[in-house]
Design a protein around this motif. Structure first.
Motif, mmCIF file in Angstrom:
data_model
loop_
_atom_site.group_PDB
_atom_site.id
_atom_site.type_symbol
_atom_site.label_atom_id
_atom_site.label_comp_id
_atom_site.label_asym_id
_atom_site.label_seq_id
_atom_site.Cartn_x
_atom_site.Cartn_y
_atom_site.Cartn_z
ATOM 1 N N GLY A 20 0.980 -1.251 -0.010
ATOM 2 C CA GLY A 20 -0.080 0.005 0.056
ATOM 3 C C GLY A 20 0.880 1.216 0.237
ATOM 4 O O GLY A 20 1.880 1.242 -0.423
ATOM 5 N N SER A 21 0.314 2.264 0.672
ATOM 6 C CA SER A 21 1.142 3.498 0.574
ATOM 7 C C SER A 21 2.060 3.812 1.649
ATOM 8 O O SER A 21 2.798 4.805 1.677
ATOM 9 N N GLY A 22 2.374 2.672 2.647
ATOM 10 C CA GLY A 22 3.289 2.750 3.605
ATOM 11 C C GLY A 22 2.822 3.279 4.908
ATOM 12 O O GLY A 22 1.738 3.414 5.192
ATOM 13 N N GLU A 23 3.936 2.994 5.927
ATOM 14 C CA GLU A 23 3.473 3.214 7.399
ATOM 15 C C GLU A 23 3.979 4.547 7.850
ATOM 16 O O GLU A 23 3.803 4.891 9.124
ATOM 17 N N ARG A 24 4.171 5.509 7.108
ATOM 18 C CA ARG A 24 4.934 6.890 7.737
ATOM 19 C C ARG A 24 3.906 7.760 8.542
ATOM 20 O O ARG A 24 4.195 8.002 9.567
ATOM 21 N N PRO A 25 2.385 7.860 7.968
ATOM 22 C CA PRO A 25 1.580 8.422 9.203
ATOM 23 C C PRO A 25 1.441 7.941 10.322
ATOM 24 O O PRO A 25 1.388 8.422 11.310
ATOM 25 N N ALA A 26 1.485 6.475 10.472
ATOM 26 C CA ALA A 26 1.285 5.909 11.628
ATOM 27 C C ALA A 26 2.207 5.811 12.356
ATOM 28 O O ALA A 26 2.712 6.216 13.736
ATOM 29 N N ALA A 27 3.578 5.864 11.903
ATOM 30 C CA ALA A 27 4.992 6.075 12.499
ATOM 31 C C ALA A 27 5.018 7.273 13.064
ATOM 32 O O ALA A 27 5.764 7.553 13.980
#
Length: 423
Positions: A20-27
């Protein structure tokens, strides 16, 4: 709403589907919570938006414990769910959504614990390293593997680790059994290739790659892998016999697993190796015999049985089919006869006097494999007290995934008993 439930709900609302679009916002959300509590996080990316967070909390002893978990989740089809899988809705006493069980609920327990400590001035009994990682739901290439190779220094002093897939309650004929994972099966994801002679589909085939591959895959799928009782699974069966008050026939373990229901599910997939064909790719037109055919197989092997597994696979495939690894990771294990294992059980019993902790081996895999490669002994310990009606195993990667709020609050208390300094 309790803090742990709110954090869990917030994390679920970040769509960290992998791929998907990655984990950046959760991180970034996790890093913000830690920074707000006076804990300095290290945030890094292995690729654009493939973001992980690691932080160290000093304790009374420099010998460190690692608590690791993953921010990514598997895909979810919203039309199949009672609530939207990325809503983080709280209803019927549960937090709902993809990742509630696997494993944003566990991450929320860790975060709620350390945020509470920061407000109360509590210190851990030993250094704690917290790792919130990308990409566990694939191979870990962008998460744990990257972390242990490119940021090895962040884990200095870590001797043990705790993470997912253990420490939750299972109702066994009225007894609350808590399996604590001391190992997991190894992973051998394989790409199989058969090559032949391309030709017209109306003519007798000279060498049909599709047929050759199908025969090999059929042999692999039909193979009855022998039962291999490893020490950890044998210890689990011994413990279940004591809890149930009856003998479990070791000569008929497959049948016994079915007879024992939820108790049997704790060892059903852990008594043998397995190799499941999962993908087939061949051809491009109905009247053309292709020159090659490809299959993918999800192979799993018990601790200590890697070579036996691979030798059997090669024999079943035969000389005409080649294999290559998409992912190969050994089966890690941690000692059962260790003070730390006893402490895990004691923390559960302190919060639930009816708890019956037992050793357990996971059928699947986790990031513990990567950390085992740098000498960190991993235990599956994400404590939850569950109601008997919840099919915890069935919610892993399943529909209507949810976790009880009371279970999350229980987990925070257990972790506090395990980790807080008592000096």
């Amino acid at each position: 709403m309790s803090e742990v439930a709110q954090i869990c709900s917030d994390l679920i609302r970040f769509d960290t589907t992998n791929p998907g679009s990655g984990e950046r916002p959760a991180a970034e959300y996790v890093a913000g919570l830690l920074s707000g509590a006076g804990i300095e996080p290290v945030v890094f990316e292995s690729a654009p938006h493939r973001t992980s967070v690691v932080a160290r909390i000093p304790g009374d002893s420099p010998e460190a414990l690692l608590i690791h978990g993953h921010l990514d989740v598997v895909p979810a089809e919203a039309a199949d769910w009672r609530v939207h899988p990325f809503s983080g809705e709280v209803a019927d006493g549960c937090v709902w959504g993809r990742g509630a069980v696997d494993m944003k609920g566990t991450l929320s327990m860790t975060l709620a614990l350390v945020l509470g400590w920061a407000r109360r001035g509590v210190r851990p009994g030993r250094d704690l390293v917290l790792a919130f990682l990308a990409d566990e739901e694939a191979t870990g290439e962008y998460g744990a593997r990257y972390a242990v190779t490119r940021h090895r220094e962040l884990f200095d002093g870590c001797t043990e680790a705790i993470s997912e897939s253990g420490g939750y309650s299972v109702d066994v004929r009225g007894a609350r059994v808590y399996p604590v994972a001391v190992g997991e099966r190894g992973t051998a994801w394989m790409r199989l290739t058969a090559r032949g002679v391309a030709g017209h589909g109306s003519r007798p085939a000279v060498d049909n790659a599709v047929a050759e591959l199908c025969h090999a895959v059929s042999r692999l799928a039909a193979h009855r892998w022998p039962v291999r009782l490893t020490p950890a699974v044998a210890a689990l069966i011994d413990a279940l016999e004591e809890i149930l008050g009856e003998r479990i026939d070791r000569d008929r373990l497959e049948a016994e697993a079915g007879r024992l229901g939820r108790a049997g599910a704790l060892f059903a997939a852990q008594i043998r190796n397995s190799a499941n064909p999962t993908m087939l790719q061949a051809g491009y037109k109905v009247n053309v015999v292709p020159g090659s055919a490809v299959a993918h197989v999800d192979g799993r092997f018990l601790p200590g049985l890697r070579e036996e597994f691979l030798e059997t696979v090669d024999r079943l495939l035969g000389p005409r089919v080649t294999r290559e690894f998409v992912n190969l990771e050994d089966a890690p294990s941690a000692p059962m006869d260790a003070p730390f294992f006893d402490r895990l059980g004691a923390a559960l019993v302190a919060e639930d006097p009816a708890a019956r902790p037992v050793p357990y081996v996971m059928s699947g895999g986790t990031d513990a494999k990567s950390f085992a490669g740098i000498g960190i002994r991993g235990y599956g310990f994400a404590p939850l007290m569950l109601t008997p009606d919840l099919d915890y195993h069935g919610m892993f990667h399943g529909v209507d995934e949810r976790v009880p709020v009371a279970g999350l609050e229980f987990g925070v208390r257990v972790l506090d008993r395990l980790l807080a300094s008592r000096g």
